[in-house]
Design an enzyme around this catalytic site. Sequence first.
Site, mmCIF file in Angstrom:
data_model
loop_
_atom_site.group_PDB
_atom_site.id
_atom_site.type_symbol
_atom_site.label_atom_id
_atom_site.label_comp_id
_atom_site.label_asym_id
_atom_site.label_seq_id
_atom_site.Cartn_x
_atom_site.Cartn_y
_atom_site.Cartn_z
ATOM 1 N N ASP A 317 0.812 -1.217 0.000
ATOM 2 C CA ASP A 317 0.000 0.000 0.000
ATOM 3 C C ASP A 317 0.851 1.275 0.000
ATOM 4 O O ASP A 317 2.030 1.252 0.360
ATOM 5 C CB ASP A 317 -0.873 0.057 1.261
ATOM 6 C CG ASP A 317 -1.965 -0.994 1.250
ATOM 7 O OD1 ASP A 317 -1.922 -1.902 0.395
ATOM 8 O OD2 ASP A 317 -2.858 -0.921 2.116
ATOM 9 N N HIS A 459 3.804 -2.212 3.031
ATOM 10 C CA HIS A 459 3.853 -0.867 2.434
ATOM 11 C C HIS A 459 5.159 -0.684 1.681
ATOM 12 O O HIS A 459 6.225 -0.835 2.282
ATOM 13 C CB HIS A 459 3.704 0.196 3.535
ATOM 14 C CG HIS A 459 2.374 0.144 4.210
ATOM 15 N ND1 HIS A 459 2.107 -0.748 5.220
ATOM 16 C CD2 HIS A 459 1.236 0.843 4.001
ATOM 17 C CE1 HIS A 459 0.842 -0.584 5.618
ATOM 18 N NE2 HIS A 459 0.296 0.383 4.892
HETATM 19 ZN ZN ZN Z 1 -2.363 3.030 3.515
#
Ligand code: ZN
Length: 493
Positions: A317, A459
């Site tokens: 993400d 991430h």
């Molecule tokens: Zn996020």
Amino acid sequence: MRKHPALLPSLLLLGSLALTTACSSASTGSSGSSGSATQDARAQGTASGSSAAVTGVDPSRIKGLDVVSDSSEHSACRYATSYPAVPGADAMTASMKKYVSGRLATFLGTGSGGQSTGECTDGSGAGSELNISYQFLVASGDVLGVRLSTLDRASVGDGLSTTTYWYDGAAGRARTALELIADDERTALVAAVEKQLKGREGIDASQLNSTFADKTGLADLLDDMEPTANGGLRIEFDRDTVGVPAAGRYVVSLPRATVTPLLSAFGRRVQRQTVSPGGTLDLGASSAPSAATPTQTASGTDTTDCKQVKCIALTFDDGPAAPETATLLEYLAQYKARVTFFTVGQNVAAHPELVRAEARAGHEVGNHSWNHPDLTKLTPDQIAYQLDRTSAAIKAATGTAPTLFRPPYGAVDAKVKSATTLSPVLWDVDTEDWKYRDSAKVANTVITKAARNSVVLMHDIHPTSVAAVPEILRTLTARGFHFVTVSHLRAAL
Ligand code: ZN
């Protein structure tokens, strides 16, 4: 900065400040009586188009642009901050960094100016949210302008504050918004602004005089100013600074004829580059070679049969980020692993070439909103704006619109679902890699928690998370796992 108590709840739209630019550009340059058209568009989130199309700033054309992002994905610790680092504008970057790290430290309760620990303390509980996003105003010739928009739901008033930051390449220095105006014309500027504000709902004329009489506070009060495409000057006031409007914020637009005599030499250069952008930005930075974009292409459709073999879906993400995402793509190619990227729209706009590389390598590109707000706190129109604008950026980069979205902080409800046709994707393995910037710990979490058909949250904006990936791929491959996209996994279930 002077603050009056808030009288009304916020109607403002997080992440749509670009809309105000669209409105001001469409106007004649003279001010309306209340700026209500602007406020309506922002509150309703109904205006169309993107800031890039209106201002002519395409961030992907800024050589060496690095977007500095930090965020949490935890519902009890909601923060997402980002600002641009443009080569050559180091003093301006430092100024934005100081502001952002100060706000984040305050939010996290870690004192002033400290490095983020990623830990939420008592001061930043479930009810609060900090979001700082950016927008390029001008990036042309030797001038650069950026607006930072801060929404702090825990602070007084509507919690929204905006500031424009300027860089003067010829002088080699950062400048405040007030430096767009010649020193000896400030009084004339204030007079023109007061004239436009007087009579508007929520403005107390006598208080206005004393507010502007405080010369030391003038740079703070007038910290959001930008020349417009028609040569005028647009000034926006944080709510509660000069008065309390019924809704939204006060916006003053001065026409070109009024503002031109007031501009400093720097202001005139910014005006010129806004009215007719010179194209290339040149701040005199030595040209740093930008990171190479990976060129792997997928070898056809993924034929992995997840009914027969153990599959797992890694998801990344908040990107893309340079150079982290490029490095990650290299690792994934070595293991022929396919993953899903939930990209943030403002980062897609900055690095479309990386999103294109993700898609070309056979990965799935999903939508993670434009600037990472808690979508459950927005109106349906605002939610649609956040997701639609991002889907459009992804489609422009890859040729394909996404079908999946991941709600920031995993915050999704019936309102969010009904505002979009995208399918929400949560996760069942959380590395908390935004908190633990430790590759070994991140790798170990995935390896120990991985199960058949797991969806793993990571991430790709953190170097430590990317560095954990080779160990994850090596170990799980040895254990018989196949790495597939979320859509591939769902199709098999
Ligand atoms: Zn996020």
